[in-house]
Design a protein around this motif. Sequence first.
Motif, mmCIF file in Angstrom:
data_model
loop_
_atom_site.group_PDB
_atom_site.id
_atom_site.type_symbol
_atom_site.label_atom_id
_atom_site.label_comp_id
_atom_site.label_asym_id
_atom_site.label_seq_id
_atom_site.Cartn_x
_atom_site.Cartn_y
_atom_site.Cartn_z
ATOM 1 N N THR A 394 32.195 -2.142 -36.405
ATOM 2 C CA THR A 394 31.421 -0.689 -36.533
ATOM 3 C C THR A 394 32.426 0.370 -36.100
ATOM 4 O OG1 THR A 394 29.272 -1.573 -36.082
ATOM 5 C CG2 THR A 394 29.660 0.598 -35.916
ATOM 6 N N ALA A 418 27.847 2.493 -44.312
ATOM 7 C CA ALA A 418 27.225 1.810 -43.281
ATOM 8 C C ALA A 418 27.869 0.550 -42.876
ATOM 9 C CB ALA A 418 25.972 1.816 -43.598
ATOM 10 N N PRO A 420 26.598 -1.337 -39.716
ATOM 11 C CA PRO A 420 25.889 -1.541 -38.548
ATOM 12 C C PRO A 420 26.227 -2.582 -37.594
ATOM 13 C CG PRO A 420 24.915 -2.570 -40.356
ATOM 14 C CD PRO A 420 26.094 -1.830 -41.155
#
Length: 564
Positions: A394, A418, A420
Amino acid sequence: MGTRGKRRDAPARRNTSTLVIAAAAAVAVVGAGVGAYALMDGGAGSSAAVDGKPAVPSGPPSAAEIKAVATGFLGAWQSGDVAKAAAYTDDAGAARTALTGLAKDARLTDVKLAPGARKGATVPFHVTAMVSYAEKAGGPGVSKPYAYDSALSAVRRKSDGKVLVGWEPSVVHPELKDGDRLVTGEAGDPPVKAQDRDGGELTAAKYPSLGTVLDGLREKFGKKAGGTAGVELRVVRKAPAKGAEKNALPDKTLVTLSEGTPGTVRTTISPSVQAAAEKQVASRERASVVVLRPSTGEILGVANSSPGFNTAFQGSLAPGSTMKVITSSLLLEKGLAGVDKKHPCPKYFTYGHWKFQNDDKFEIKDGTFKASFARSCNTAFISQAPKLEDDSLTKQAQQVFGLGLDNWAIGVPSFDGAVPVQSQAQMAASLIGQGGVRMNPLNMASVAATVKSGTFHQPYLVSPDVDHRTLAKAARTLSAGTLADLRELMHYTAVAGTAVEPMSGLGADMGAKTGSAEVDGQKEPNGWFTAWRGDLAAAAVVQQGGHGGDSAGPVVRAMLLNGG
């Protein structure tokens, strides 16, 4: 790609394809009432008595029941009896509000409804109406005819077995979702005349993929570009939830009653690149591509096979092995891999109780990390998961590649990717672009561009000089050594790995990475490809395309050959 960690793609948010205003109804209206249509008569659902009491009817609606409810609903709607029409639905309150809005907000009059042939429990129908608007009470108005197609579906209510119209906003108009409205009035945003980088006009007629992009430009720059609003019938979207504004679709014009005065917005689009991109996606199903200039971040072209949703900018898909570019930068920085160092690539590797494997269960014995990257060995990356922190990937995506911070300002709505924070098997799956990782071609083209340029340049479609907006920045850059190693890995993949065929003959200054992303329910994975050549970078995805080199690779190759 692993045998576990598969995730479904995010669903398409809305189909915003342009409706054709028909000059004649698809099905003739019979007299002034609702037209007759082909429905086979059939018996009602089962309702045998139980203990002497009539049982509640069950089972699918019969043809006769479908005909009755469709005729009643459409007839009441056409006659203007909103309350009666709403009573034929399973959500009378919502239906009453929506049907009332057609006259009050959308200003539709003289509505005629022509049902078509039933397909199962669904009855299509054709709508014709007049759209009228008077700018001032008692003053001269403007009006135009409008026609469109919609459909209703019959459902059986469980509580009493009654057959009703299953209410959805799309019954009123196929463009509507929950919370959306049809409104006729002065347009909220003046029209814009969008130009390519050379000053030529960009239109959806010439470049079909730019329909949603042009809508986004109008919403963002209409008032700033100096235009004046006209009068339109348009879809007014539901206000997006906090934090989702950038991914929301703009309002959509359905009918222009009077033209406004457009302002002019210059974009970074290259006409030659855009034309090539349109040609590539037109010959494929569910393909999307983006082309960038690594040295600046300028977006030169964007195209989608399905222009109703801009997957290239707003898609949210697992990127498969193209994610290994980011993961490799992490492993190289942490000393967990070296270009020419020995690196494990077994058939299987188990982590977090998930057993991962390579495509066709291959293995590389006594191979280097470069060999594993070029052949896209999943286990070479999964095997390093136990040595990483849950947030390592990330942070790498955010700090080096500018992804996942929701701060890109490209000039129209976009999804910034994204990555995560996950743990155990899901974290391991993320290393190979599965798990919870989500990207689109804009994001992955930016990844290749960052490797080529050495620095993240936020992609943009309209220069920030136009509105003085701030472009996103990355927190840091890779060291010169790590950057050189990453370029070598991608170059080797282009000349001796899975990307050889698409990159053949493109010279020495280039690099690439293929990818395939598994999706639950799909027989074939989504095919991905990202690459750079000189001062061009491109990425493409072909959903259900299979191996990225075979499906998305030729799309990217065409972009790198036709780059402006």
